[in-house]
Enzyme design. Structure first.
Site, short mmCIF file in Angstrom:
data_model
loop_
_atom_site.label_atom_id
_atom_site.label_comp_id
_atom_site.label_asym_id
_atom_site.label_seq_id
_atom_site.Cartn_x
_atom_site.Cartn_y
_atom_site.Cartn_z
N HIS A 162 7.71 -19.24 28.99
CA HIS A 162 8.54 -18.37 28.15
C HIS A 162 9.08 -17.21 28.98
O HIS A 162 8.41 -16.75 29.91
CB HIS A 162 7.72 -17.82 26.97
CG HIS A 162 7.48 -18.83 25.90
ND1 HIS A 162 8.49 -19.39 25.16
CD2 HIS A 162 6.34 -19.41 25.46
CE1 HIS A 162 7.98 -20.26 24.29
NE2 HIS A 162 6.68 -20.30 24.45
N ASN A 199 0.07 -21.78 20.29
CA ASN A 199 -0.13 -22.71 19.17
C ASN A 199 -0.79 -23.98 19.66
O ASN A 199 -0.26 -24.59 20.59
CB ASN A 199 1.20 -23.10 18.54
CG ASN A 199 1.80 -21.99 17.70
OD1 ASN A 199 1.18 -20.95 17.49
ND2 ASN A 199 3.01 -22.22 17.24
N HIS A 233 6.01 -28.76 28.57
CA HIS A 233 7.33 -28.30 28.12
C HIS A 233 8.12 -27.85 29.34
O HIS A 233 7.69 -26.93 30.04
CB HIS A 233 7.20 -27.14 27.12
CG HIS A 233 6.48 -27.53 25.85
ND1 HIS A 233 7.14 -28.03 24.75
CD2 HIS A 233 5.17 -27.51 25.52
CE1 HIS A 233 6.26 -28.29 23.79
NE2 HIS A 233 5.05 -27.99 24.22
N LEU A 234 9.24 -28.51 29.60
CA LEU A 234 10.02 -28.18 30.81
C LEU A 234 11.32 -27.42 30.51
O LEU A 234 12.00 -27.01 31.42
CB LEU A 234 10.31 -29.44 31.63
CG LEU A 234 9.08 -30.09 32.29
CD1 LEU A 234 9.49 -31.27 33.15
CD2 LEU A 234 8.27 -29.08 33.10
N GLY A 284 2.69 -19.77 23.54
CA GLY A 284 2.70 -20.70 24.65
C GLY A 284 2.23 -20.07 25.95
O GLY A 284 2.36 -18.87 26.15
N ASP A 288 -0.14 -28.58 27.76
CA ASP A 288 0.77 -27.86 26.85
C ASP A 288 1.46 -26.71 27.60
O ASP A 288 1.71 -25.64 27.03
CB ASP A 288 0.04 -27.35 25.60
CG ASP A 288 1.01 -27.09 24.45
OD1 ASP A 288 2.22 -27.38 24.58
OD2 ASP A 288 0.56 -26.58 23.40
O1 DOR Z 1 2.10 -22.69 22.10
C1 DOR Z 1 2.90 -23.60 22.03
N1 DOR Z 1 4.11 -23.52 22.60
N2 DOR Z 1 2.58 -24.68 21.34
C2 DOR Z 1 3.47 -25.65 21.09
O2 DOR Z 1 3.11 -26.59 20.46
C3 DOR Z 1 4.87 -25.52 21.53
C4 DOR Z 1 4.94 -24.65 22.70
C5 DOR Z 1 6.31 -24.24 23.10
O3 DOR Z 1 7.22 -25.07 23.07
O4 DOR Z 1 6.47 -23.09 23.49
ZN ZN Z 2 2.15 -28.48 19.86
ZN ZN Z 3 3.40 -28.29 23.02
#
Ligand code: DOR
Ligand code: ZN
Ligand code: ZN
Length: 393
Positions: free
Chosen positions: A269, A238, A20-21, A284, A265
């Site tokens: 944040h 997640n 996730h960027l 995340g 993953d």
């Molecule tokens: O923990 C997670 N964060 N799982 C995900 O699938 C999405 C991700 C996020 O975008 O922060």
């Molecule tokens: Zn996911």
């Molecule tokens: Zn993810």
């Protein structure tokens, strides 16, 4: 420029199918530039940037922007992942064909961030993707079972008073989509497998000849839900950290090829979204810069994989799953290569302040881990060296 590699290990550049960027939309937490630096430092030469940006990457305008910006930065190939559906309702398929044939050549589509509740929509998505020769990556969460959930449903969450996320929320979707893929004659890829039951389902599905592949994250291979004791939201993710027995099953599955590859993953944040109450914090964890060391600890030091095996699960298999033809194959003499040079005997202590990522939410803070990337090469060009991204050393 000569890089000395005596006593070190040279592998094909790593491929991350799940990053996730945050660009566009949350550039305060990660940009394509900062995330690319983190990827290069982690030994990656290709990353797949998830679609749950703001706006969501559900049109070629956005996916092409992500690809172009990645090429402009030049530290890693940033392959955008397109969204399977348009809009939050998830009722309408995205124009996968337009994204697949546009500049970015999108080859992977996902529901990450927007679960596809409806099996009929997923069935159509699998059929459409199959006709285009692209892949659907399934986040594997039944949202009606995870509503309000913040931690793995089990003794720890019960004791700590945290709302539980049942294994069945993941496993029911893995089973459903394995069957949908079978009927469509299509491929499906399972994101972040996290339970022993998912491992059993993957074994079953592969045994039936279903075209299913799966990834596991470094954090699910190292950490379990005993970490929640402190209520530190850095451990919220997640799918959630599971039990020690799940961790053991995931390690064995990766060693035996039931799970095909490692994917980070990587989920940056902002501090204010992570330092609040556990239930309110965003899920995340950072992953790009620590992945290799966590795999060295959980798989190599544990005697479950040798370095040849690391190349398989971090380079060759993810490249093959995504259909990258420029990764993980034998090279012609003189051909510019994607490579990572690793010092297997180094150890380092993770300090979030020293990471290239804009965010600091690593669950591995202060841990001393084995093995370190000494240099990363993208098409023969150095993108990271001795802990610094190209341009900074
Ligand atoms: O923990 C997670 N964060 N799982 C995900 O699938 C999405 C991700 C996020 O975008 O922060
Ligand atoms: Zn996911
Ligand atoms: Zn993810």
């Amino acid at each position: 420029e000569i890089v000395e590699g005596a006593g070190q290990i040279l592998l094909p550049g790593f491929v991350d199918l799940h990053t996730h960027l945050r660009e566009p939309g949350r550039e305060d937490t990660e940009t394509i530039e900062s995330g690319s630096a983190a990827a290069a430092l982690g030994g990656y030469t290709a990353v797949f940037a998830m679609a749950n940006t703001s706006p969501v990457a559900d049109t070629a305008v956005i996916t092409d922007h992500v690809w172009r910006r990645g090429q402009e930065v030049g530290l890693v190939d940033v392959h955008p992942v397109g969204a399977v559906t348009v809009g939050l309702e998830g009722k309408q398929l995205a124009e996968m064909g337009t994204m697949a044939t546009s500049v970015a050549g999108v080859r992977m589509f996902s529901d990450d961030g927007h679960c596809v509740h409806d099996p009929l929509i997923m069935r159509r998505a699998l059929e459409y993707a199959h006709s285009l020769g692209v892949l659907v990556a399934q986040h594997a969460e039944e949202p009606r079972l995870t509503k309000g959930a913040v931690a793995h449903e089990g003794p720890n969450a019960a004791r700590l008073g945290l709302a539980g996320w049942p294994r069945a929320a993941e496993e029911s979707i893995v089973a459903r989509d394995a069957l949908l893929a079978r009927d469509a004659g299509a491929r499906v890829h399972i994101c972040h497998a996290s339970t022993a039951g998912t491992v059993e389902l993957l074994k079953w599905a592969k045994g039936q000849g279903i075209s299913i592949t799966a990834e596991v994250t470094p954090h699910h291979l190292l950490l379990d839900d005993s970490r929640l004791e402190t209520y530190d939201a850095v451990n919220k993710v997640n799918p959630p950290l599971r039990e020690a027995s799940d961790v053991a099953a995931l390690r064995t599955a990766l060693a035996e090829g039931v799970i095909d590859c490692v994917a980070t993953d990587h989920a940056p944040h902002a501090e204010q979204d992570k330092c609040c109450e556990f239930a309110a914090a965003r899920p995340g964890m950072l992953g790009l810069e620590t992945a290799l060391s966590v795999i060295a600890e959980t798989m190599v030091a544990a005697g479950l994989l040798d370095w040849r095996g690391v190349a398989r699960v971090m380079s060759e298999n993810p490249a093959r799953i995504a259909g990258l033809d420029d990764q993980g194959r034998p090279l012609a003499v003189g051909e510019p290569a994607n490579l990572v040079l690793i010092d297997p005997d180094a150890t380092w202590t993770v300090r979030s302040a020293e990471l290239a990522s804009i965010s600091t939410n690593t669950p591995f803070e202060a841990m001393t881990l084995p093995a370190r990337v000494t240099a990363t090469f993208l098409r023969g060009r150095i993108t990271a060296r001795d802990g610094k991204p190209s341009g900074a050393f």
